[in-house]
Design a protein around this motif. Sequence first.
Motif, PDB file in Angstrom:
ATOM      1  N   GLN A  90      69.188  46.319 -17.685  1.00 55.46           N
ATOM      2  CA  GLN A  90      69.552  45.470 -16.547  1.00 55.46           C
ATOM      3  C   GLN A  90      68.325  44.758 -15.991  1.00 55.46           C
ATOM      4  N   ALA A  91      67.215  45.455 -15.906  1.00 52.28           N
ATOM      5  CA  ALA A  91      65.988  44.852 -15.394  1.00 52.28           C
ATOM      6  C   ALA A  91      65.529  43.705 -16.298  1.00 52.28           C
ATOM      7  N   LEU A  92      65.661  43.879 -17.614  1.00 52.48           N
ATOM      8  CA  LEU A  92      65.315  42.788 -18.533  1.00 52.48           C
ATOM      9  C   LEU A  92      66.234  41.586 -18.322  1.00 52.48           C
ATOM     10  N   ARG A  93      67.523  41.848 -18.158  1.00 53.57           N
ATOM     11  CA  ARG A  93      68.478  40.753 -17.903  1.00 53.57           C
ATOM     12  C   ARG A  93      68.134  40.041 -16.596  1.00 53.57           C
ATOM     13  N   ASP A  94      67.875  40.809 -15.543  1.00 53.81           N
ATOM     14  CA  ASP A  94      67.567  40.229 -14.244  1.00 53.81           C
ATOM     15  C   ASP A  94      66.316  39.359 -14.281  1.00 53.81           C
ATOM     16  N   ALA A  95      65.353  39.742 -15.117  1.00 55.77           N
ATOM     17  CA  ALA A  95      64.101  38.985 -15.226  1.00 55.77           C
ATOM     18  C   ALA A  95      64.211  37.834 -16.207  1.00 55.77           C
TER      19      ALA A  95
ATOM     20  N   MET B 265      40.504  32.282 -19.086  1.00 58.38           N
ATOM     21  CA  MET B 265      41.775  32.935 -19.214  1.00 58.38           C
ATOM     22  C   MET B 265      42.577  32.652 -17.937  1.00 58.38           C
ATOM     23  N   THR B 266      43.826  32.273 -18.107  1.00 56.29           N
ATOM     24  CA  THR B 266      44.681  32.046 -16.953  1.00 56.29           C
ATOM     25  C   THR B 266      45.375  33.347 -16.571  1.00 56.29           C
ATOM     26  N   THR B 267      45.538  33.527 -15.303  1.00 56.42           N
ATOM     27  CA  THR B 267      46.207  34.724 -14.804  1.00 56.42           C
ATOM     28  C   THR B 267      47.494  34.291 -14.119  1.00 56.42           C
ATOM     29  N   THR B 268      48.582  34.915 -14.497  1.00 55.87           N
ATOM     30  CA  THR B 268      49.849  34.639 -13.839  1.00 55.87           C
ATOM     31  C   THR B 268      50.273  35.876 -13.074  1.00 55.87           C
ATOM     32  N   VAL B 269      50.904  35.650 -11.984  1.00 55.41           N
ATOM     33  CA  VAL B 269      51.404  36.755 -11.167  1.00 55.41           C
ATOM     34  C   VAL B 269      52.863  36.975 -11.541  1.00 55.41           C
ATOM     35  N   PRO B 270      53.192  38.180 -12.001  1.00 50.56           N
ATOM     36  CA  PRO B 270      54.589  38.431 -12.374  1.00 50.56           C
ATOM     37  C   PRO B 270      55.503  38.379 -11.147  1.00 50.56           C
ATOM     38  N   THR B 271      56.713  37.942 -11.387  1.00 48.88           N
ATOM     39  CA  THR B 271      57.715  37.931 -10.320  1.00 48.88           C
ATOM     40  C   THR B 271      58.152  39.361 -10.033  1.00 48.88           C
ATOM     41  N   ASP B 272      58.864  39.536  -8.928  1.00 51.85           N
ATOM     42  CA  ASP B 272      59.385  40.866  -8.603  1.00 51.85           C
ATOM     43  C   ASP B 272      60.282  41.386  -9.724  1.00 51.85           C
ATOM     44  N   ARG B 273      61.087  40.501 -10.282  1.00 50.10           N
ATOM     45  CA  ARG B 273      62.002  40.920 -11.357  1.00 50.10           C
ATOM     46  C   ARG B 273      61.245  41.262 -12.639  1.00 50.10           C
ATOM     47  N   GLU B 274      60.187  40.525 -12.920  1.00 52.02           N
ATOM     48  CA  GLU B 274      59.376  40.855 -14.103  1.00 52.02           C
ATOM     49  C   GLU B 274      58.689  42.200 -13.912  1.00 52.02           C
ATOM     50  N   ARG B 275      58.157  42.434 -12.713  1.00 47.45           N
ATOM     51  CA  ARG B 275      57.537  43.741 -12.432  1.00 47.45           C
ATOM     52  C   ARG B 275      58.562  44.864 -12.553  1.00 47.45           C
ATOM     53  N   ALA B 276      59.757  44.619 -12.054  1.00 46.34           N
ATOM     54  CA  ALA B 276      60.816  45.641 -12.143  1.00 46.34           C
ATOM     55  C   ALA B 276      61.151  45.923 -13.601  1.00 46.34           C
ATOM     56  N   ALA B 277      61.168  44.889 -14.444  1.00 44.15           N
ATOM     57  CA  ALA B 277      61.462  45.082 -15.867  1.00 44.15           C
ATOM     58  C   ALA B 277      60.381  45.917 -16.533  1.00 44.15           C
ATOM     59  N   VAL B 278      59.136  45.628 -16.233  1.00 48.10           N
ATOM     60  CA  VAL B 278      58.031  46.402 -16.817  1.00 48.10           C
ATOM     61  C   VAL B 278      58.084  47.848 -16.328  1.00 48.10           C
ATOM     62  N   GLN B 279      58.326  48.041 -15.045  1.00 48.31           N
ATOM     63  CA  GLN B 279      58.384  49.399 -14.500  1.00 48.31           C
ATOM     64  C   GLN B 279      59.554  50.182 -15.095  1.00 48.31           C
ATOM     65  N   ALA B 280      60.702  49.531 -15.263  1.00 49.87           N
ATOM     66  CA  ALA B 280      61.858  50.204 -15.867  1.00 49.87           C
ATOM     67  C   ALA B 280      61.566  50.575 -17.311  1.00 49.87           C
ATOM     68  N   TYR B 281      60.896  49.690 -18.033  1.00 49.84           N
ATOM     69  CA  TYR B 281      60.534  49.970 -19.426  1.00 49.84           C
ATOM     70  C   TYR B 281      59.584  51.166 -19.482  1.00 49.84           C
ATOM     71  N   LEU B 282      58.607  51.193 -18.582  1.00 50.21           N
ATOM     72  CA  LEU B 282      57.660  52.310 -18.586  1.00 50.21           C
ATOM     73  C   LEU B 282      58.352  53.627 -18.238  1.00 50.21           C
ATOM     74  N   ARG B 283      59.317  53.595 -17.301  1.00 51.08           N
ATOM     75  CA  ARG B 283      60.092  54.813 -17.005  1.00 51.08           C
ATOM     76  C   ARG B 283      60.864  55.258 -18.241  1.00 51.08           C
ATOM     77  N   LEU B 284      61.462  54.294 -18.945  1.00 46.30           N
ATOM     78  CA  LEU B 284      62.187  54.617 -20.172  1.00 46.30           C
ATOM     79  C   LEU B 284      61.246  55.224 -21.203  1.00 46.30           C
ATOM     80  N   LEU B 285      60.097  54.627 -21.377  1.00 47.33           N
ATOM     81  CA  LEU B 285      59.122  55.126 -22.344  1.00 47.33           C
ATOM     82  C   LEU B 285      58.690  56.551 -22.006  1.00 47.33           C
TER      83      LEU B 285
END
Length: 78
Positions: free
Chosen positions: A53-58, A1-21
């Motif tokens: 916005q976080a999704l757009r930025d990422a 399995m390959t592991t990718t490290v999310p970018t800062d913007r991708e992490r921000a998008a996931v964190q914003a989504y989780l806050r929304l959830l």
Amino acid sequence: MTTTVPTDRERAAVQAYLRLLHTVRAVFDTAADAPGAPSPPVVPPAVLAEAEQALRDAGLTGSEEAFFRLLADWCSEP
């Protein structure tokens, strides 16, 4: 399995989504506990705007498959 490290913007998008959830869950929990006729739950527009916005930025707008893959990697269970 390959592991990718999310970018800062991708992490921000996931964190914003989780806050929304979590906000949506809290709103529904509060609405369910309210006496009388249920009123429609209201999510603060700022929380939704932050996630969008976080999704757009990422660069994930319109790419739900890529976003949910990131989300699954971020929240994977051991």
